[in-house]
Design a protein around this motif. Structure first.
Motif, PDB file in Angstrom:
ATOM      1  N   THR A   1       0.849  -1.183   0.000  1.00  0.00           N
ATOM      2  CA  THR A   1       0.000   0.000   0.000  1.00  0.00           C
ATOM      3  C   THR A   1       0.891   1.241   0.000  1.00  0.00           C
ATOM      4  OG1 THR A   1      -0.127   0.011   2.417  1.00  0.00           O
ATOM      5  CG2 THR A   1      -1.878  -1.137   1.224  1.00  0.00           C
TER       6      THR A   1
ATOM      7  N   THR B   1      -4.320   6.260   2.450  1.00  0.00           N
ATOM      8  CA  THR B   1      -3.600   5.033   2.152  1.00  0.00           C
ATOM      9  C   THR B   1      -4.292   4.354   0.984  1.00  0.00           C
ATOM     10  OG1 THR B   1      -2.931   4.765   4.457  1.00  0.00           O
ATOM     11  CG2 THR B   1      -2.818   2.820   3.050  1.00  0.00           C
TER      12      THR B   1
ATOM     13  N   PRO C   1      -4.014   1.269  -2.279  1.00  0.00           N
ATOM     14  CA  PRO C   1      -3.284   0.136  -2.869  1.00  0.00           C
ATOM     15  C   PRO C   1      -2.315   0.637  -3.934  1.00  0.00           C
ATOM     16  CG  PRO C   1      -5.658  -0.282  -2.804  1.00  0.00           C
ATOM     17  CD  PRO C   1      -5.466   1.161  -2.474  1.00  0.00           C
TER      18      PRO C   1
END
Length: 689
Positions: free
Chosen positions: A247, A348, A350
């Motif tokens: 991430t 945050t 991916p």
């Protein structure tokens, strides 16, 4: 439609059929149902249709529907993990191929969310499949959007043909384990039913610890009397795959970003329910179909949910011995939930994903169609029809006409020719969603040096794009020399317009400084591009299927396909087929030749040996970058599968040893995809009351 599911000759009667005399064969009509939404003889279809029988599916040793499709000419099946595939028809190969309509018992399993088919979700007990019918070429008049290059209809058996218990257990390399159970029952003189459940576990890739799990179950109920047929089906699935993941954290306040490893579990699940009713009355047939489904995925690039309701009615009038008119209309509602852009100071994300500023919406598709079939003489029949479809997603209306003629020169020879237009259903992937990926980019740091820096690449949707369309002309010939020898061949030419591609990338932020004065964390580069449809293309091809039974206990099915695609666009950097990006190069530099040879040998009454050879040609583009990299070149791929089966008596269990890609060391089925290798497994099955 209920008539999609019946056949006058069951496909598991192949052994009996092959032993018939030519006179018996001509009197027995092997039927298909997908071409005209009705039961008709294969020899009377004025189009390229191939049928994969249940016998071929069983004896090929495949573990999935996608793998079985490689038995048909014109179909390209690429294995991209142990249990995921990409499937295309007649070229233009890509992961989510949007020009092939895929159905199970007439219910669409094509994803409106991603404009493609997730083949890991298309599954059932393979023993319960009666046949797979494949239409190659445009089929928009009867089936509408996405039937551009063809249709795959997976037809399951009537529940009266699956009475009793069926148990199947499989295990093999790469932690592969699978169990299938089905129970069929008689509810009354006119009603039968079956229920099934299956579970599967395996490594997702053979070279790491990523795990794959699939669970599904369902029910089918059939009611039939002299003039009415009702089919009810319902079921669902749940998939899970576990992966090592990264991430990306963006701290806007402190002006930095970071990468953080974690374990990511991807879930996809769905359910469906359908009802089909057919009523026959004198010279008129009435058909009504209603189905609904719900599907969801957490995979970052396809994160979202969609819910579909589809209703269609059909009326077929046989006016006289010459003319038959089929008319119909329908409506489909698709309600979607897509992942939205994140908010907040500490985001945050991916490593890649798909997001939108319009996370919810409902799209509607309206359609109506007419098709007239005329028997002009004992040897000539014609088909004329058109469908009109309206898409609310982009407020477009499309016509999808076709014209076909069949000339039955003799019982041994049929010639046919046709032309048709089809479109691709507009999708939120191209229009209202944006894709991003964190990667790196080469940028100059001095007149003689370059460095690599982190970059966030965006591909933005484009709501102004036209619908992709294709017009295909094809000519075919069927030749049945005898019950033991037949050849089916087709040549075609297709002209595509408004194919999706990427425009020239635009560097919006450099070393964190953006063109609008905004500063992004950590000196990040930001690059953007948009979908556009300035790409056209032409494809020419040849397909042939050869069935030969040289001995009473040996059958050979061979198919060969040639496909060549030439893209055509101007005015954009990515129009250059030497550019590593966009779609023109992807479509141009693909394999041209595909071969499949499948033999079924009954060694004795108890032993069977089946061999399957597959080949696709190499790609030699002639394009070499300055660093010596040849981005489009690929070696040829040849594989050899083996199945050895033993069953002493019909009511005994069957035991099979299956080896995929015998002796093959690690290889890529397509450049850039995961490596695969030889895989062996054992399967035991028992059909009992």
């Amino acid at each position: 439609m209920p008539l999609l599911f019946s056949a006058s000759v069951k496909s598991n009667d192949l052994d009996t059929l092959m032993a018939m005399s030519l006179e018996d064969l001509s009197a027995t009509q092997i039927t298909v149902t997908t071409a005209a939404k009705k039961e008709q003889s294969l020899s009377s279809v004025p189009g390229a249709v191939y049928v994969i029988s249940d016998e071929q599916i069983r004896r090929s040793g495949v573990r999935s529907i996608a793998e079985a499709l490689a038995l048909a000419p014109g179909v390209q099946v690429t294995k991209i993990s142990e249990f995921n595939w990409q499937v295309s028809l007649r070229g233009l190969n890509e992961v989510l191929f949007n020009k092939l309509l895929v159905m199970i018992d007439g219910r669409t399993v094509f994803s409106p969310l991603m404009s493609g088919t997730f083949w890991d979700t298309v599954d059932t007990v393979l023993e319960d499949i009666e046949r797979i019918e494949i239409i190659r070429g445009t089929a928009g008049t009867m089936w509408g959007g996405n039937a551009a290059n063809g249709v795959v209809n997976i037809i399951t058996k009537h529940s009266r043909d699956t009475l009793g218990n069926y148990l199947e257990i499989s295990a093999g390399e790469h932690n592969y384990r699978e169990i299938n159970y089905r129970y069929g029952m008689t509810l009354s003189e006119t009603t039968t039913a079956r229920v099934f459940a299956k579970g599967l576990k395996s490594d997702y890739y053979f070279f790491n610890d990523d795990q794959w799990e699939n669970y599904r179950g369902g029910i089918r109920v059939d009611y039939f009397n002299s003039d009415t047929q009702i089919i009810f089906e319902s079921g669902g699935y749940h998939n899970k795959s576990s992966h090592d993941w990264l991430t990306v954290g963006l701290n806007k306040k402190l002006n930095y970003f970071y990468l953080q490893p974690e374990q990511f579990d991807d879930y996809s699940y769905g359910g469906y329910i359908s009802m089909d009713v057919t009523k026959q009355h004198n010279q008129t047939d009435y058909e009504v179909s209603l189905w609904a489904d719900a599907n969801s995925s957490t995979e970052p690039s396809s994160n979202g949910k969609f819910y579909t309701i589809d209703f269609e009615g059909l009326l077929r009038n046989r006016f006289n011995s010459v003319h038959e008119l089929t008319s119909g209309a329908g409506i489909r509602l698709v309600h979607r939930h897509n992942a939205s852009y994140p908010t907040g100071k500490n985001d945050t994300l991916p490593l890649w994903g798909r997001v939108t500023r319009e996370p919810k919406g409902t799209d509607t598709i309206y359609n109506a169609y007419l098709q007239l079939e005329s028997t002009l003489s004992d040897t000539i029949t014609t088909t004329l029809g058109t469908k009109i479809e309206h898409f609310t997603l982009n407020h477009s209306t499309e016509l999808q006409p076709q014209a076909r003629v069949l000339y039955s020169y003799s019982p041994l020879h049929q010639w046919w020719a046709g032309a048709g237009r089809a479109v691709v259903t507009p999708s939120v992937v191209d229009s209202v969603t944006d894709h991003y990926i964190f990667t790196d980019t080469a940028q100059p740091i001095s007149p003689t040096q370059t460095g690599r820096f982190p970059v966030l690449k965006f591909t933005f949707g484009n709501e102004e794009m036209e619908n992709e369309s294709v017009i295909t002309w094809d000519l075919g010939h069927r030749y049945t020399h005898s019950p033991s020898l037949s050849i089916d061949s087709t040549v075609f030419y297709s002209r595509y317009k408004h194919l999706r591609m990427l425009d020239e990338p635009y560097l919006y932020c450099s070393f964190g400084s953006c063109r609008d004065g905004v500063t992004v964390p950590g000196g990040l580069f930001v690059q953007s591009s948009h979908y556009t449809n300035q790409l056209n293309a032409e494809s020419v091809g040849f397909e042939t299927a050869f069935h030969w039974q040289p001995l009473s206990n040996l059958r050979i099915q061979t198919s060969y396909s040639f496909i060549n695609t030439e893209p055509d666009c101007q005015g954009l950097k990515y129009c250059d087929t030497d550019t590593f990006g966009g779609y023109p190069a992807k479509y141009k530099y693909q394999p041209n030749h595909f071969v499949s040879v499948f033999s079924q040998w009954d060694i004795t009454q108890a032993w069977q040996l089946d061999l399957w050879y597959r080949y696709k040609s190499a790609v030699n583009s002639g394009v070499t970058f300055k660093n010596g990299h040849k981005p489009f070149d690929a070696p040829s791929v040849s594989t050899f599968d083996v199945r050895l089966a033993w069953q002493e008596k019909p009511d005994w269990p069957k035991v099979e040893l299956i080896i995929d890609a015998l002796g093959k060391e690690q290889y890529e089925d397509q450049p850039g995809k995961a490596k695969i290798e030889e895989t062996a497994y054992l399967r035991a099955s028992w059909d009992f009351l």
